[in-house]
Design a protein around this motif. Structure first.
Motif, PDB file in Angstrom:
ATOM      1  N   VAL A   8     -38.395  15.965 -19.814  1.00 29.20           N
ATOM      2  CA  VAL A   8     -37.987  15.237 -18.609  1.00 29.20           C
ATOM      3  C   VAL A   8     -38.519  13.816 -18.746  1.00 29.20           C
ATOM      4  CG1 VAL A   8     -38.214  15.026 -16.102  1.00 29.20           C
ATOM      5  CG2 VAL A   8     -37.881  17.260 -17.125  1.00 29.20           C
ATOM      6  N   HIS A   9     -37.743  12.868 -18.265  1.00 27.15           N
ATOM      7  CA  HIS A   9     -38.100  11.463 -18.423  1.00 27.15           C
ATOM      8  C   HIS A   9     -38.239  10.809 -17.053  1.00 27.15           C
ATOM      9  CE1 HIS A   9     -36.878   7.300 -20.230  1.00 27.15           C
ATOM     10  NE2 HIS A   9     -38.170   7.388 -20.018  1.00 27.15           N
ATOM     11  N   TYR A  10     -39.331  10.050 -16.857  1.00 20.70           N
ATOM     12  CA  TYR A  10     -39.531   9.309 -15.596  1.00 20.70           C
ATOM     13  C   TYR A  10     -39.169   7.837 -15.773  1.00 20.70           C
ATOM     14  CZ  TYR A  10     -41.612   6.890 -11.699  1.00 20.70           C
ATOM     15  OH  TYR A  10     -41.776   6.078 -10.596  1.00 20.70           O
ATOM     16  N   LEU A  11     -38.389   7.316 -14.839  1.00 25.32           N
ATOM     17  CA  LEU A  11     -38.002   5.897 -14.875  1.00 25.32           C
ATOM     18  C   LEU A  11     -38.153   5.268 -13.491  1.00 25.32           C
ATOM     19  CD1 LEU A  11     -34.637   6.198 -16.863  1.00 25.32           C
ATOM     20  CD2 LEU A  11     -36.746   5.154 -17.708  1.00 25.32           C
ATOM     21  N   ASN A  12     -38.275   3.938 -13.463  1.00 23.80           N
ATOM     22  CA  ASN A  12     -38.257   3.253 -12.163  1.00 23.80           C
ATOM     23  C   ASN A  12     -36.806   2.927 -11.791  1.00 23.80           C
ATOM     24  OD1 ASN A  12     -37.572   1.032 -13.703  1.00 23.80           O
ATOM     25  ND2 ASN A  12     -39.265  -0.254 -13.009  1.00 23.80           N
ATOM     26  N   GLN A  13     -36.642   2.259 -10.650  1.00 18.67           N
ATOM     27  CA  GLN A  13     -35.276   2.008 -10.161  1.00 18.67           C
ATOM     28  C   GLN A  13     -34.479   1.130 -11.116  1.00 18.67           C
ATOM     29  OE1 GLN A  13     -37.890   0.292  -9.011  1.00 18.67           O
ATOM     30  NE2 GLN A  13     -37.247  -1.844  -9.021  1.00 18.67           N
ATOM     31  N   PHE A  14     -35.180   0.252 -11.806  1.00 20.99           N
ATOM     32  CA  PHE A  14     -34.501  -0.692 -12.684  1.00 20.99           C
ATOM     33  C   PHE A  14     -33.976   0.008 -13.936  1.00 20.99           C
ATOM     34  CE2 PHE A  14     -34.749  -3.764 -16.221  1.00 20.99           C
ATOM     35  CZ  PHE A  14     -33.759  -4.638 -15.802  1.00 20.99           C
ATOM     36  N   PHE A  15     -34.862   0.657 -14.665  1.00 15.86           N
ATOM     37  CA  PHE A  15     -34.437   1.347 -15.882  1.00 15.86           C
ATOM     38  C   PHE A  15     -33.587   2.576 -15.552  1.00 15.86           C
ATOM     39  CE2 PHE A  15     -38.026  -1.102 -17.516  1.00 15.86           C
ATOM     40  CZ  PHE A  15     -37.454  -1.619 -18.673  1.00 15.86           C
ATOM     41  N   GLY A  16     -33.767   3.114 -14.344  1.00 18.42           N
ATOM     42  CA  GLY A  16     -32.989   4.276 -13.917  1.00 18.42           C
ATOM     43  C   GLY A  16     -31.602   3.902 -13.411  1.00 18.42           C
ATOM     44  N   ILE A  18     -30.611   2.188 -10.838  1.00 23.21           N
ATOM     45  CA  ILE A  18     -30.347   2.239  -9.396  1.00 23.21           C
ATOM     46  C   ILE A  18     -30.159   0.815  -8.885  1.00 23.21           C
ATOM     47  CG2 ILE A  18     -31.257   2.953  -7.141  1.00 23.21           C
ATOM     48  CD1 ILE A  18     -30.805   5.339  -8.958  1.00 23.21           C
ATOM     49  N   GLY A  19     -30.994  -0.104  -9.348  1.00 18.56           N
ATOM     50  CA  GLY A  19     -30.865  -1.500  -8.938  1.00 18.56           C
ATOM     51  C   GLY A  19     -32.134  -2.281  -9.201  1.00 18.56           C
ATOM     52  N   GLY A  20     -32.162  -3.520  -8.747  1.00 17.97           N
ATOM     53  CA  GLY A  20     -33.299  -4.412  -8.988  1.00 17.97           C
ATOM     54  C   GLY A  20     -34.357  -4.291  -7.901  1.00 17.97           C
ATOM     55  N   GLU A  21     -35.014  -5.425  -7.605  1.00 21.14           N
ATOM     56  CA  GLU A  21     -36.085  -5.428  -6.605  1.00 21.14           C
ATOM     57  C   GLU A  21     -35.617  -4.979  -5.228  1.00 21.14           C
ATOM     58  OE1 GLU A  21     -39.248  -5.513  -6.622  1.00 21.14           O
ATOM     59  OE2 GLU A  21     -39.308  -5.779  -8.789  1.00 21.14           O
ATOM     60  N   ASP A  22     -34.344  -5.226  -4.925  1.00 18.56           N
ATOM     61  CA  ASP A  22     -33.836  -4.824  -3.612  1.00 18.56           C
ATOM     62  C   ASP A  22     -33.807  -3.303  -3.474  1.00 18.56           C
ATOM     63  OD1 ASP A  22     -31.890  -4.889  -5.638  1.00 18.56           O
ATOM     64  OD2 ASP A  22     -30.248  -4.930  -4.183  1.00 18.56           O
ATOM     65  N   LYS A  23     -33.900  -2.578  -4.593  1.00 25.11           N
ATOM     66  CA  LYS A  23     -33.889  -1.108  -4.551  1.00 25.11           C
ATOM     67  C   LYS A  23     -35.259  -0.518  -4.875  1.00 25.11           C
ATOM     68  CE  LYS A  23     -29.401  -0.649  -3.941  1.00 25.11           C
ATOM     69  NZ  LYS A  23     -28.911  -0.374  -2.598  1.00 25.11           N
ATOM     70  N   ILE A  56     -36.411   9.607 -11.136  1.00 24.76           N
ATOM     71  CA  ILE A  56     -36.448   8.166 -10.886  1.00 24.76           C
ATOM     72  C   ILE A  56     -37.130   7.904  -9.542  1.00 24.76           C
ATOM     73  CG2 ILE A  56     -34.987   6.108 -10.536  1.00 24.76           C
ATOM     74  CD1 ILE A  56     -32.788   7.732 -12.156  1.00 24.76           C
ATOM     75  N   CYS A  57     -37.917   6.841  -9.480  1.00 25.18           N
ATOM     76  CA  CYS A  57     -38.498   6.446  -8.183  1.00 25.18           C
ATOM     77  C   CYS A  57     -38.663   4.926  -8.173  1.00 25.18           C
ATOM     78  CB  CYS A  57     -39.850   7.128  -7.982  1.00 25.18           C
ATOM     79  SG  CYS A  57     -40.607   6.776  -6.388  1.00 25.18           S
ATOM     80  N   GLY A  58     -38.415   4.313  -7.053  1.00 22.33           N
ATOM     81  CA  GLY A  58     -38.588   2.868  -6.912  1.00 22.33           C
ATOM     82  C   GLY A  58     -40.068   2.501  -7.048  1.00 22.33           C
ATOM     83  N   ASP A  59     -40.342   1.363  -7.668  1.00 21.52           N
ATOM     84  CA  ASP A  59     -41.733   0.940  -7.887  1.00 21.52           C
ATOM     85  C   ASP A  59     -42.510   0.741  -6.581  1.00 21.52           C
ATOM     86  OD1 ASP A  59     -41.706   0.937 -10.655  1.00 21.52           O
ATOM     87  OD2 ASP A  59     -41.041  -1.150 -10.805  1.00 21.52           O
ATOM     88  N   ASN A  60     -41.856   0.163  -5.590  1.00 25.38           N
ATOM     89  CA  ASN A  60     -42.566  -0.042  -4.323  1.00 25.38           C
ATOM     90  C   ASN A  60     -42.810   1.290  -3.628  1.00 25.38           C
ATOM     91  OD1 ASN A  60     -42.538  -2.724  -4.816  1.00 25.38           O
ATOM     92  ND2 ASN A  60     -41.081  -3.270  -3.213  1.00 25.38           N
ATOM     93  N   TYR A  61     -41.793   2.156  -3.636  1.00 23.41           N
ATOM     94  CA  TYR A  61     -41.971   3.458  -2.992  1.00 23.41           C
ATOM     95  C   TYR A  61     -43.167   4.168  -3.602  1.00 23.41           C
ATOM     96  CZ  TYR A  61     -41.215   7.940  -0.862  1.00 23.41           C
ATOM     97  OH  TYR A  61     -41.411   9.083  -0.129  1.00 23.41           O
ATOM     98  N   PHE A  62     -43.219   4.208  -4.924  1.00 26.59           N
ATOM     99  CA  PHE A  62     -44.304   4.946  -5.581  1.00 26.59           C
ATOM    100  C   PHE A  62     -45.673   4.389  -5.200  1.00 26.59           C
ATOM    101  CE2 PHE A  62     -47.130   6.875  -8.436  1.00 26.59           C
ATOM    102  CZ  PHE A  62     -46.503   7.976  -8.978  1.00 26.59           C
ATOM    103  N   ASN A  63     -45.794   3.056  -5.226  1.00 30.32           N
ATOM    104  CA  ASN A  63     -47.106   2.459  -4.995  1.00 30.32           C
ATOM    105  C   ASN A  63     -47.507   2.419  -3.525  1.00 30.32           C
ATOM    106  OD1 ASN A  63     -48.442   1.347  -7.609  1.00 30.32           O
ATOM    107  ND2 ASN A  63     -46.248   1.038  -7.862  1.00 30.32           N
ATOM    108  N   GLU A  64     -46.516   2.456  -2.647  1.00 26.76           N
ATOM    109  CA  GLU A  64     -46.839   2.448  -1.216  1.00 26.76           C
ATOM    110  C   GLU A  64     -47.050   3.864  -0.682  1.00 26.76           C
ATOM    111  OE1 GLU A  64     -43.590   0.177   0.327  1.00 26.76           O
ATOM    112  OE2 GLU A  64     -44.344  -1.701  -0.496  1.00 26.76           O
ATOM    113  N   HIS A  65     -46.441   4.861  -1.347  1.00 26.20           N
ATOM    114  CA  HIS A  65     -46.607   6.265  -0.914  1.00 26.20           C
ATOM    115  C   HIS A  65     -46.941   7.132  -2.125  1.00 26.20           C
ATOM    116  CE1 HIS A  65     -44.222   4.808   2.527  1.00 26.20           C
ATOM    117  NE2 HIS A  65     -43.378   4.340   1.634  1.00 26.20           N
TER     118      HIS A  65
END
Lengths: 350, 75
Positions: A8-16, A18-23, A56-65
């Motif tokens: 299984v591979h983990y990616l952030n929103q960008f590499f996954g 989904i989108g850029g900073e807005d995501k 996949i998880c957004g970078d802000n989501y991960f670090n804020e929660h």
């Protein structure tokens, strides 16, 4: 034939994709098969393993929660029944690096499976997770993708098969601080003398036991009489006068700005903006006080809570900025502050 | 930066969202912030509420300046 390992591979929103900073606020989600860099991993794995799923998880989501993110991701990961978790590589992206390190150490701990990630040596995730996760050392940027992927796959397969690792240097991962027994050609006494002779001759040598480096700064005593102090503001969130007159770089900043705020009570959005390229600028551009709290500090200065706000504020962009540069900025800034009698500083970071 | 300024003898408070980074880097007085793109705000609130939230955080920072600590502390 040996069975195929499940990855299984983990990616952030960008590499996954989904989108850029807005995501970057996107919560955890799962995808069947390989996505983005996972395709490259699949090539390296060949027939030995299959990337069965991507989380996949957004970078802000991960670090804020962090707790919610880890729990939800673990559920998704479990569902794929993997033998191996790969995360990133995150290169010099701090939030992504922290997420990769956290999910690797959480999954290894909870599921007991192999997990490997990759980061640049200055990534904030390295100091936090190098003891609990295997982190392949990568270049600072995407140009290191192929090299990093190859090393991550090789190390993951070795670990999954229970093969003996040679040393962190040989395998390309950042030392975890674990000591391993091995049979050396020479006795310890002979090795020590060899090392001493090299040292005396000024030749390079490698210690067998690195001493930890603690770079802590002594705590300063509190200041009781706030009403008599001059306070200065600094931000790494990139708030600059519109047009970014000092051309502070959006990432890997090599400079900082010093801005006159005498008589300025408000950072108006038509006069100030953020130069930071590492977060969605929408909110900071709408109201720069969300990053640099000048409005309430002025208010408190007028109320007499502090004697005076220093007539300048300093700004840089903390986005992949090297530790050496940040240190140099601070050493220059502090000269001004000491000369002008500043007693306390508030730094705001995004 | 927080560490280098404090090393030079000026008390420094760090308001930041990702507290683990601040701790690792070595800030001594740390105030957790709201979110990465808006550490001292919250766009879902009204401007007045947002300003009140920001004031609270700055008050916390001032309180940190007045507080004696023995090692790194998250306020």
């Amino acid at each position: 034939m040996e069975r195929k390992y499940r990855v299984v591979h983990y990616l952030n929103q960008f590499f996954g994709r989904i989108g850029g900073e807005d995501k970057a606020g996107t919560g955890p989600l799962g995808r069947e098969g390989a996505v983005g860099p996972g395709l490259l991993f699949q090539e390296f794995f060949g027939h030995d393993a299959e990337v069965v799923g991507t989380v996949i998880c957004g970078d802000n989501y991960f670090n804020e929660h962090p707790q919610e993110a880890k729990d939800k991701l673990l559920e998704f990961i479990k569902g794929y029944g993997p033998d191996i978790l790969l995360a990133g590589p995150a290169f010099n992206a701090g939030r992504y690096g922290i997420a990769c390190g956290a999910i690797c150490s959480h999954v290894s701990d909870q599921l007991g499976i192999t997990s490997v990630t990759g980061m640049f040596s200055e990534n904030a995730g390295v100091e936090l997770y190098r003891k609990s996760a295997y982190i392949i050392e990568t270049k600072a940027s995407l140009t290191g993708m192929k090299d990093a992927s190859g090393k991550m796959v090789t190390l993951a397969m070795k670990l999954a098969r229970g093969e003996r690792l040679i040393s962190p240097e040989e395998e390309g991962y950042i030392p975890k601080g674990v000591r391993m027994n091995y049979s050396a050609d020479k006795k310890g006494a002979a090795r020590a003398v060899d090392m001493l002779l090299k040292k005396l001759k000024g030749e390079p040598f490698t210690t067998e036991y690195c001493m930890p480096v603690f770079d802590r700064v002594e705590v300063l005593p509190p200041i009781d009489n706030l009403s008599e102090i001059t306070l200065a503001l600094i931000t790494s969130g990139g708030i600059v006068p519109r047009g970014n007159p000092d051309h502070i770089e959006a990432s890997s900043a090599k400079r900082y700005g010093k801005y006159d705020i005498q008589g300025v009570d408000q950072l108006r959005p038509d006069e100030y903006e953020t130069a930071h390229g590492g977060y969605d600028p929408t909110y900071a551009n709408e109201d720069p006080h969300r990053v640099l709290p000048l409005d309430v500090i002025r208010e408190m200065e007028q109320e007499g809570v502090i004697d005076r706000l220093y007539p300048y504020y300093y700004a840089t962009v903390g986005n992949g900025t090297s530790v050496a540069n940040a240190k140099e900025f601070a050493q220059k800034i502090v000269k001004d502050l000491i000369r002008d009698g500043v007693q306390a500083v508030i730094i705001s970071s995004t | 930066m927080a560490k280098e300024i404090e090393r030079a003898g000026i008390l420094t408070v760090h308001i930041c969202t990702i507290v683990p980074i601040s701790k690792t880097v070595g800030a001594n007085r740390i105030i957790p912030a709201s979110a990465i793109p808006y550490p001292l705000g919250d766009p879902s609130k009204s401007r007045e509420e947002e300003r009140a939230l920001r004031r609270k955080m700055v008050e916390k920072a001032f309180n940190a300046i007045k507080t004696k600590i023995d090692g790194q502390k998250v306020f």
